[in-house]
Structures are given as structure tokens and as C-alpha cells.
Design a protein around this motif. Structure first.
Motif, PDB file in Angstrom:
ATOM      1  N   VAL A 110      -5.984   7.948 -10.007  1.00 35.35           N
ATOM      2  CA  VAL A 110      -5.699   6.555  -9.291  1.00 35.35           C
ATOM      3  C   VAL A 110      -6.869   6.496  -8.058  1.00 35.35           C
ATOM      4  N   ALA A 111      -7.094   7.515  -7.321  1.00 32.22           N
ATOM      5  CA  ALA A 111      -7.727   7.162  -6.121  1.00 32.22           C
ATOM      6  C   ALA A 111      -9.421   7.002  -6.553  1.00 32.22           C
ATOM      7  N   ILE A 112      -9.820   7.390  -7.652  1.00 35.93           N
ATOM      8  CA  ILE A 112     -11.211   7.445  -8.113  1.00 35.93           C
ATOM      9  C   ILE A 112     -11.169   5.824  -8.490  1.00 35.93           C
ATOM     10  N   GLN A 113     -10.107   5.363  -9.001  1.00 34.29           N
ATOM     11  CA  GLN A 113     -10.385   4.058  -9.817  1.00 34.29           C
ATOM     12  C   GLN A 113     -10.205   2.875  -8.530  1.00 34.29           C
ATOM     13  N   LEU A 114      -9.341   3.203  -7.781  1.00 32.48           N
ATOM     14  CA  LEU A 114      -9.238   2.476  -6.568  1.00 32.48           C
ATOM     15  C   LEU A 114     -10.416   2.135  -5.879  1.00 32.48           C
ATOM     16  N   SER A 115     -11.137   3.379  -5.611  1.00 37.14           N
ATOM     17  CA  SER A 115     -12.416   3.625  -4.768  1.00 37.14           C
ATOM     18  C   SER A 115     -13.474   2.790  -5.489  1.00 37.14           C
ATOM     19  N   ALA A 116     -13.635   2.673  -6.822  1.00 37.28           N
ATOM     20  CA  ALA A 116     -14.597   2.183  -7.488  1.00 37.28           C
ATOM     21  C   ALA A 116     -15.386   0.801  -6.904  1.00 37.28           C
ATOM     22  N   ASP A 117     -14.576   0.010  -6.359  1.00 34.19           N
ATOM     23  CA  ASP A 117     -15.052  -1.187  -5.521  1.00 34.19           C
ATOM     24  C   ASP A 117     -14.926  -1.182  -4.230  1.00 34.19           C
ATOM     25  N   PRO A 118     -16.043  -1.096  -3.378  1.00 31.59           N
ATOM     26  CA  PRO A 118     -16.030  -0.706  -2.067  1.00 31.59           C
ATOM     27  C   PRO A 118     -15.024  -1.477  -1.234  1.00 31.59           C
ATOM     28  N   LEU A 177     -12.272   9.708  -0.512  1.00 25.02           N
ATOM     29  CA  LEU A 177     -11.466   9.839  -1.585  1.00 25.02           C
ATOM     30  C   LEU A 177     -10.393  10.956  -1.834  1.00 25.02           C
ATOM     31  N   ALA A 178     -10.929  12.301  -1.074  1.00 24.71           N
ATOM     32  CA  ALA A 178      -9.709  13.061  -0.954  1.00 24.71           C
ATOM     33  C   ALA A 178      -8.692  12.999  -0.066  1.00 24.71           C
ATOM     34  N   GLU A 195      -9.885  -2.187   1.533  1.00 23.94           N
ATOM     35  CA  GLU A 195      -8.369  -2.837   1.398  1.00 23.94           C
ATOM     36  C   GLU A 195      -7.481  -1.749   1.326  1.00 23.94           C
ATOM     37  N   ILE A 196      -7.554  -0.860   0.388  1.00 20.78           N
ATOM     38  CA  ILE A 196      -6.353   0.092   0.295  1.00 20.78           C
ATOM     39  C   ILE A 196      -6.319   1.083   1.337  1.00 20.78           C
ATOM     40  N   HIS A 197      -7.415   1.803   2.092  1.00 26.48           N
ATOM     41  CA  HIS A 197      -7.651   2.552   3.323  1.00 26.48           C
ATOM     42  C   HIS A 197      -6.755   1.911   4.225  1.00 26.48           C
ATOM     43  N   ALA A 198      -7.013   0.619   4.403  1.00 23.60           N
ATOM     44  CA  ALA A 198      -6.589  -0.265   5.524  1.00 23.60           C
ATOM     45  C   ALA A 198      -5.210  -0.310   5.516  1.00 23.60           C
ATOM     46  N   ARG A 199      -4.623  -0.623   4.302  1.00 22.33           N
ATOM     47  CA  ARG A 199      -3.239  -0.609   4.086  1.00 22.33           C
ATOM     48  C   ARG A 199      -2.480   0.491   4.303  1.00 22.33           C
ATOM     49  N   GLU A 200      -3.047   1.669   3.866  1.00 20.87           N
ATOM     50  CA  GLU A 200      -2.641   2.903   3.816  1.00 20.87           C
ATOM     51  C   GLU A 200      -2.537   3.540   5.311  1.00 20.87           C
ATOM     52  N   GLU A 201      -3.778   3.285   5.762  1.00 22.71           N
ATOM     53  CA  GLU A 201      -3.943   4.190   7.297  1.00 22.71           C
ATOM     54  C   GLU A 201      -3.728   3.362   8.317  1.00 22.71           C
ATOM     55  N   LEU A 202      -3.920   2.012   8.446  1.00 27.77           N
ATOM     56  CA  LEU A 202      -3.651   1.081   9.557  1.00 27.77           C
ATOM     57  C   LEU A 202      -2.472   0.304   9.176  1.00 27.77           C
TER      58      LEU A 202
END
Length: 241
Positions: free
Chosen positions: A126-134, A106-107, A139-146
């Protein structure tokens, strides 16, 4: 009330679409057709340069078509499957991290949005709301990091079939006159020239480059390959003769 109606309409009016740049089918299809046409025509001109008979040219062309198409399909399948397996392994690592260290992830997401100019408080919300659904968080982390979309991974089967079919079609073009009874290289040369230019022009329609530039570029490259193999065939054929 009017503003609430107008904004969606304005957004809808300004919708636009983009070409598929991920290349699930485009790259293997284009590469397969180009490679089939260039390699088989070059192979055929090589044996023609060595004074081979029409029957030898046909056998060589058919062998080149079959071997090349199978090789392209196998290579594309292995390449795309390996890429897909690597992506899936990375996604699994990210999934485990989200389960084991949710606050760290989340951080991480919060800091990413802050680095893009979002206010810290809003970025965290925004990060809290996007992270509510695993799954959404993954998907968000995959898009942003990978830089990938987990739901839009390339298909090995699509890549293999595209490569096989397009290579076979490209390789068949210069061989067709011989199969229809031609005894000289001229008809195959004419078809190969038209095919090379047309392939380049078609690619330009997809990539938005100038059609004549892409067509001429492919024609020059394919012609150079055929010229080299013809010269080698003539030299080797003359020496063996």
C-alpha cells in the motif's frame, strides 16, 4: 455479476456527510458575532451607567463597532495567515524529505500502517502504491504525520471578512435603537437579550448541542459582562460627578 452491482449500490445507500469541523469560516464568524454583541453592549451599558447622554452612547457604540470590527479582522487575518505559513513550511520540509530520502519515508509510511493493524507485506505494498505519485505521497504524509489536508487550508481573507462582518452585525444590534431615536437603555437591552439567546441557539444548530442550553449559556455570559460594566460605569460616573 449481481454482487458487483449490489456492492456499489449498498455503499452509495450508506453514504453520509459530516459538518465542516475545520472552521475556515465558522469560528471567526461565530466569535465575531458574539464578541461584537457582548463587547459593544457592555461598552454602551458602561457609559449609560455613568449617566452619559444618548449622543455619547451613540458615539461610543459607533466607535466600539468600528474599532472592534477592524481589530477582529486584523487579528484573524494575522492569526490564520501565520498558521497557514507554518503549515506550508512544514509541507515544504516533508516535500524535501520525500525527494531526498524516499526509502526512509516509504519505511515510515509502511510502519505507520503496520501499527494500525495492517499485515507487513500488505502495508508495504500500500505504501509503495501511494508513494508512486510525489504529490499524492506528500498529501498522505501530511494527513498521517501532521493531521492536515494540504488542499483544505484555512483562508486568511475568509477569516478576516467573516470576523469583520459578523462583529459589525453583532455590535450594531444593541446600538440600533439609539440610532433610531431611543433615549433609554431598555430597547437596546431587549434586542441584546434576544440577540444573545438567538446567537447561542444558532450555534447549537451547527454543533448539535441543545439550542436552549447554548442560548441560555450565551445569555448568562453576555448579561454578566454587561452587568459588570454597568456597575463600573455607575461607580466611576458617580465618583467623577
Amino acid at each position: 455479476m449481481t454482487a458487483e452491482v449490489t456492492e456499489p449500490l449498498a455503499a452509495e445507500a450508506h453514504q453520509h456527510s459530516h459538518r465542516d469541523v475545520n472552521g475556515g469560516w465558522l469560528r471567526p464568524a461565530v466569535f465575531g458575532a458574539m464578541d461584537g454583541l457582548v463587547s459593544n453592549f457592555a461598552l454602551m451599558t458602561g457609559v449609560v451607567g455613568g449617566a452619559a447622554s444618548s449622543s455619547v452612547v451613540i458615539i461610543t457604540g459607533l466607535a466600539g463597532l468600528a474599532a472592534g470590527a477592524c481589530s477582529m479582522a486584523a487579528g484573524e487575518y494575522t492569526s490564520v495567515a501565520s498558521q497557514r505559513e507554518l503549515v506550508q513550511a512544514e509541507l515544504e520540509i516533508e516535500r524535501r524529505e520525500l525527494a531526498r530520502n524516499p526509502q526512509d519515508e516509504l519505511a515510515e509510511l509502511t510502519n505507520l500502517y503496520i501499527s494500525r493493524g495492517v499485515q507487513p507485506e500488505l502495508a508495504r505494498e500500500v505504501a509503495i502504491q501511494l508513494s508512486a505519485d510525489p504529490e499524492q505521497a506528500l498529501e498522505i504524509h501530511a494527513r498521517e504525520e501532521l493531521g492536515i489536508d494540504p488542499h483544505d487550508l484555512p483562508s486568511p481573507l475568509v477569516a478576516a471578512v467573516s470576523s469583520f462582518g459578523c462583529f459589525a452585525l453583532g455590535a450594531l444590534l444593541p446600538l440600533l435603537p439609539y440610532l433610531l431615536g431611543a433615549t433609554s437603555l431598555l430597547p437596546a437591552l431587549v434586542l441584546a437579550v434576544l440577540g444573545l439567546f438567538l446567537c447561542g441557539a444558532v450555534v447549537a444548530r451547527v454543533t448539535a448541542r441543545s439550542w436552549w442550553f447554548s442560548g441560555l449559556r450565551q445569555l448568562v455570559l453576555g448579561g454578566a459582562a454587561a452587568g459588570v460594566t454597568y456597575l463600573l460605569g455607575s461607580l466611576i460616573g458617580g465618583h467623577l460627578g
